[in-house]
Design an enzyme around this catalytic site. Structure first.
Site, mmCIF file in Angstrom:
data_model
loop_
_atom_site.group_PDB
_atom_site.id
_atom_site.type_symbol
_atom_site.label_atom_id
_atom_site.label_comp_id
_atom_site.label_asym_id
_atom_site.label_seq_id
_atom_site.Cartn_x
_atom_site.Cartn_y
_atom_site.Cartn_z
ATOM 1 N N TYR A 172 -9.387 -8.582 -5.359
ATOM 2 C CA TYR A 172 -8.318 -8.137 -6.238
ATOM 3 C C TYR A 172 -8.302 -8.850 -7.578
ATOM 4 C CZ TYR A 172 -5.821 -5.206 -2.972
ATOM 5 O OH TYR A 172 -5.458 -4.183 -2.152
ATOM 6 N N ARG A 230 -0.245 -2.593 -6.690
ATOM 7 C CA ARG A 230 -0.567 -3.642 -5.709
ATOM 8 C C ARG A 230 -1.528 -4.655 -6.332
ATOM 9 N NH1 ARG A 230 -0.952 -4.718 -0.021
ATOM 10 N NH2 ARG A 230 -3.072 -5.182 0.653
ATOM 11 N N HIS A 237 -3.932 -9.207 4.360
ATOM 12 C CA HIS A 237 -5.379 -9.231 4.529
ATOM 13 C C HIS A 237 -5.772 -10.177 5.660
ATOM 14 C CE1 HIS A 237 -6.002 -7.980 0.058
ATOM 15 N NE2 HIS A 237 -5.781 -6.948 0.850
ATOM 16 N N LYS A 260 -2.051 -1.936 7.423
ATOM 17 C CA LYS A 260 -3.448 -1.650 7.739
ATOM 18 C C LYS A 260 -3.873 -2.479 8.948
ATOM 19 C CE LYS A 260 -7.665 -0.802 5.182
ATOM 20 N NZ LYS A 260 -8.288 -0.956 3.872
ATOM 21 N N ARG A 291 0.879 -1.175 0.000
ATOM 22 C CA ARG A 291 0.000 0.000 0.000
ATOM 23 C C ARG A 291 0.913 1.220 0.000
ATOM 24 N NH1 ARG A 291 -2.047 -3.532 4.084
ATOM 25 N NH2 ARG A 291 -4.130 -4.280 3.546
#
Length: 184
Positions: free
Chosen positions: A161, A128, A152, A60, A33
């Protein structure tokens, strides 16, 4: 799929600007990211032959993880380091007192995209996307490994994705055909 193939070639089209090339290569080759990219430090590059990974700190959700460091990326980063000698941050700001800001990284991507004359719009996050899609399409990386590389928490997030490529549809062997070979 053409868009993804075009985007993954952007780092090579950065010309004689090793900092921009390195920044875009890290983004694509590690599937980062933009905030993760900007906060990378020199010590996050683990280049021992038995490690070869990049530590992503505070991704994240505040989670740390490891992602890929290819030999080609490592050589690019070594060349970049020899030219710029960053001290703490892998990609420092203009004064060298902190990390590059996400806006500047986004501008570098957009400049490379425009220089490459790519028609489709989109930001640095597209790299990404390309990372994840190329790993899946290569056939050698399963969805759960990609999930971990991307950081994730749920596989459903990773699944967003992927766009099923036509080659995947037409190149997939029916399970019935496999059964037929066993029964003969």
């Amino acid at each position: 799929m053409r868009v993804i193939a075009e985007r993954s070639k952007l780092p090579a089209r950065c010309g004689a600007q090793p900092a921009r090339r390195a920044l875009l290569m890290v983004t694509y080759a590690a599937g980062l990211r933009v905030t993760e990219l900007c906060s990378l430090q020199i010590g996050d590059i683990e280049s021992d032959p038995d490690r070869m990974c990049i530590k992503v700190r505070g991704g994240k959700g505040g989670k740390d993880r490891y992602t890929l460091l290819s030999p080609v990326l490592l050589q690019t980063l070594r060349d970049y380091w020899r030219s710029y000698h960053p001290h703490t941050w892998l990609f420092p700001n203009m004064t060298g007192t902190g990390p590059i800001c996400t806006t500047m990284a986004q501008r570098m991507y957009c400049a490379a995209r425009d220089r490459a004359k790519l028609k489709h719009q989109g930001g640095i996050h597209t790299l990404r996307h390309c990372f994840a899609t190329h790993l899946l399409e290569s056939g050698g990386v399963d969805i759960h490994t990609i999930q971990r590389l991307l950081g994730h928490g749920h596989v459903s997030t990773t699944m967003r994705y992927f766009h099923l490529a036509q080659s995947k549809l037409t190149g997939t062997t029916s399970r019935l055909e496999l059964l037929d070979t066993v029964l003969r």
